[in-house]
Design an enzyme around this catalytic site. Structure first.
Site, PDB file in Angstrom:
ATOM      1  N   ARG A  64     -10.406   0.431  15.010  1.00 36.79           N
ATOM      2  CA  ARG A  64     -10.647   0.909  13.646  1.00 36.79           C
ATOM      3  C   ARG A  64     -11.639  -0.047  12.979  1.00 36.79           C
ATOM      4  O   ARG A  64     -12.639  -0.431  13.565  1.00 36.79           O
ATOM      5  CB  ARG A  64      -9.328   0.978  12.856  1.00 36.79           C
ATOM      6  CG  ARG A  64      -8.305   1.948  13.410  1.00 36.79           C
ATOM      7  CD  ARG A  64      -7.135   2.165  12.463  1.00 36.79           C
ATOM      8  NE  ARG A  64      -6.585   0.925  11.930  1.00 36.79           N
ATOM      9  CZ  ARG A  64      -5.451   0.828  11.256  1.00 36.79           C
ATOM     10  NH1 ARG A  64      -4.748   1.920  11.011  1.00 36.79           N
ATOM     11  NH2 ARG A  64      -5.007  -0.331  10.805  1.00 36.79           N
ATOM     12  N   TYR A  95      14.494  31.055   4.979  1.00 36.46           N
ATOM     13  CA  TYR A  95      13.358  31.757   5.569  1.00 36.46           C
ATOM     14  C   TYR A  95      13.511  31.943   7.080  1.00 36.46           C
ATOM     15  O   TYR A  95      14.097  31.118   7.770  1.00 36.46           O
ATOM     16  CB  TYR A  95      12.066  30.983   5.309  1.00 36.46           C
ATOM     17  CG  TYR A  95      11.617  30.967   3.867  1.00 36.46           C
ATOM     18  CD1 TYR A  95      11.244  32.139   3.212  1.00 36.46           C
ATOM     19  CD2 TYR A  95      11.555  29.774   3.164  1.00 36.46           C
ATOM     20  CE1 TYR A  95      10.822  32.119   1.892  1.00 36.46           C
ATOM     21  CE2 TYR A  95      11.131  29.735   1.840  1.00 36.46           C
ATOM     22  CZ  TYR A  95      10.768  30.917   1.213  1.00 36.46           C
ATOM     23  OH  TYR A  95      10.353  30.893  -0.098  1.00 36.46           O
ATOM     24  N   LYS A 108       0.849  -1.191   0.000  1.00 38.29           N
ATOM     25  CA  LYS A 108       0.000   0.000   0.000  1.00 38.29           C
ATOM     26  C   LYS A 108       0.887   1.244   0.000  1.00 38.29           C
ATOM     27  O   LYS A 108       2.075   1.174   0.296  1.00 38.29           O
ATOM     28  CB  LYS A 108      -0.922  -0.011   1.224  1.00 38.29           C
ATOM     29  CG  LYS A 108      -0.195  -0.100   2.558  1.00 38.29           C
ATOM     30  CD  LYS A 108      -1.170  -0.214   3.710  1.00 38.29           C
ATOM     31  CE  LYS A 108      -0.411  -0.291   5.036  1.00 38.29           C
ATOM     32  NZ  LYS A 108      -1.321  -0.262   6.190  1.00 38.29           N
ATOM     33  N   MET A 111      10.412  24.447   0.166  1.00 40.60           N
ATOM     34  CA  MET A 111       9.610  23.506  -0.615  1.00 40.60           C
ATOM     35  C   MET A 111      10.466  22.716  -1.600  1.00 40.60           C
ATOM     36  O   MET A 111      10.286  21.501  -1.761  1.00 40.60           O
ATOM     37  CB  MET A 111       8.505  24.249  -1.367  1.00 40.60           C
ATOM     38  CG  MET A 111       7.603  23.316  -2.168  1.00 40.60           C
ATOM     39  SD  MET A 111       6.352  24.194  -3.129  1.00 40.60           S
ATOM     40  CE  MET A 111       5.307  24.849  -1.833  1.00 40.60           C
TER      41      MET A 111
END
Length: 377
Positions: free
Chosen positions: A134, A267, A33, A315
Site C-alpha cells: 500500500r 423478507y 481512526k 434495514m
C-alpha cells in the site's frame, strides 16, 4: 433514552491500555481512526490520555481536526499521505503526516511558504513499504527521502515507519514474511542512521505484532484492536481473555406477536415457524451495523437467556424467536454483544464477526451513527 445504544465501558479501555503498556517499553500511539473503531474518537482519546498514551493515529485530516476541536493537544499522526487541499489544515492543527514520495515534500514545502504563519512547521513520518503493498516508498528510496525531508526548511522528521501484512498469522510462511518485513525495515533504519540522521521514532507494530513479535516494538507501537478489547485469533486464549471488550451493543424488545405454526417471518420467507410461537421485534437492523450475514445463527441475550434471530435481518428491524411459554415483555433489554464483566452475556463482537465471515474491525466500525454512544466512566 435511545432504543439502540452502544455502551462504551471506559474502565475496560483503561484496563486494556494498562495491559498493552505492561507488554512493551515503547510509547503507545493509539489508533482512533474511523471514530475510534466506532467507539467515539474524542471521548476515547480523552480517557486514553489519562492512561499515559503518547499520541493518536487517524486516517484523515478531518478526524484530526475533530480531536483538536475537542481539546486534544497530544501529537496526532495522519496515516494517509496528504493531498494539496489537506496540507494547510495539517499545518494549522499541528498534525504530523505520513509521506512516501518526493512530491509530498514539495507540496508541504509550498504550503509552508504560503502560510500566513511565518514560523509554521510540519512534522512528517516517512513510510516504507516492506511488503504490505500500500502506501510507502521502496526500501532503496527511503534514505534519500529522509535526507530530503531533513534538508527542507519547515519540515521536521518525526519518525520512520512501516506496516505488517500478516503479523497475526502463525503459519510458517507468514512468520517468515513478517520477519522479512522487519529485517528489511531495520536495514533501512540502520542505513539512515549511518548517514548521520537521527530518527526520533521508529515504529511498525500493530496489535498482532505487539503480542507476537516483540522484536518489532521499536520506539512506538500502534495497537488499535487490542485497546478496544480484541486480540487476534492466533493468540493463545489465555492471553486473549485478558483484553476486555469496550463496547456493549444493546437494544430493546419493541413488540411481541404470537404466530401460528407455518407462518413465515421477514423478507424472502427464509424462516418458517414449525410450531406456534412468539416472536419479538427488535428496532435494530443492518443500517445500525447488525449485518444481514448474521442471520441465521445470531443469538441475543434477554434476561440472561439466549434467543435466536430468525428470518432476514432488515434495514431497521430484526425478529427473535421467543418461544413458548413467553418469558419476555415489551421493553426488555436485549444485548447483542458486550463484555461479561459488565453483567452481559460475554459474547464479544469477535463471535459475531466470525459468524458473519468478517473481522471484528469491520463489525465495530459498522455500528451506525443512529446508535447512541453512552460512556460509562
Amino acid at each position: 433514552m435511545a432504543c439502540n445504544q452502544a455502551l462504551i465501558h471506559l474502565a475496560n479501555l483503561r484496563h486494556n491500555l494498562g495491559e498493552i503498556m505492561s507488554r512493551t517499553r515503547a510509547r503507545v500511539c493509539l489508533p482512533v481512526k474511523a471514530d475510534a473503531y466506532g467507539h467515539g474518537a474524542c471521548d476515547v482519546a480523552q480517557a486514553a490520555l489519562s492512561c499515559g498514551v503518547h499520541s493518536f493515529a487517524v486516517a484523515c485530516v478531518q478526524e484530526a481536526s475533530q480531536l483538536r476541536a475537542a481539546g486534544v493537544r497530544a501529537p496526532i499522526l495522519c496515516l494517509s499521505t496528504p493531498t494539496a487541499e489537506e496540507i494547510s489544515s495539517l499545518i494549522e492543527h499541528r498534525v504530523h503526516t505520513v509521506i512516501s514520495e518526493r512530491a509530498h515534500i514539495a507540496l508541504i514545502a509550498r504550503a509552508l511558504r504560503q502560510s500566513a504563519d511565518t514560523g509554521a512547521t510540519c512534522g512528517v513520518h516517512v513510510k516504507i513499504d516492506t511488503g504490505m503493498g500500500r502506501i510507502g516508498c521502496a526500501p532503496d528510496e527511503a534514505c534519500a527521502l529522509v535526507q530530503m525531508v531533513c534538508a527542507t526548511p519547515g519540515l521536521h522528521l518525526e519518525g520512520v515507519c512501516t506496516h505488517f501484512s500478516v503479523a497475526d498469522s502463525v503459519r510458517a510462511e507468514d512468520l517468515q514474511y513478517t520477519e522479512m518485513q522487519r529485517a528489511h525495515f531495520m536495514h533501512c533504519v540502520q542505513y539512515i542512521r549511518k548517514s548521520g540522521i537521527s530518527i526520533p521514532l521508529v515504529h511498525a507494530a500493530n496489535s498482532a505484532a505487539l503480542l507476537c513479535h516483540p522484536r518489532a516494538h521499536f520506539d512506538m507501537v500502534r495497537p488499535g484492536l487490542l485497546a478496544y478489547g480484541y486480540a487476534p485469533e492466533s493468540v493463545h486464549p489465555a492471553v486473549r481473555s485478558v483484553f476486555l471488550p469496550v463496547m456493549e451493543l444493546v437494544t430493546q424488545v419493541r413488540a411481541i406477536k404470537k404466530i401460528p405454526a407455518g407462518a413465515y417471518v421477514s423478507y424472502q420467507r427464509l424462516w418458517r415457524a414449525h410450531t406456534e410461537t412468539h416472536v419479538g421485534i427488535l428496532p435494530i437492523g443492518y443500517a445500525d451495523g447488525v449485518m444481514r450475514a448474521l442471520s441465521p445463527g445470531l443469538q441475543v441475550c434477554i434476561g440472561g437467556k439466549w434467543y435466536p434471530v430468525v428470518g432476514a435481518i432488515c434495514m431497521d428491524q430484526c425478529v427473535v424467536d421467543l418461544g413458548t411459554p413467553l418469558r419476555v415483555t415489551v421493553g426488555d433489554r436485549v444485548t447483542l454483544f458486550g463484555p461479561q464483566d459488565a453483567g452481559g452475556p460475554g459474547q464479544g463482537a469477535d463471535v459475531l464477526a466470525s459468524h458473519a465471515g468478517t473481522i471484528p474491525y469491520e463489525l465495530l466500525c459498522a455500528i451506525g451513527k443512529r446508535v447512541e454512544r453512552v460512556y460509562i466512566r
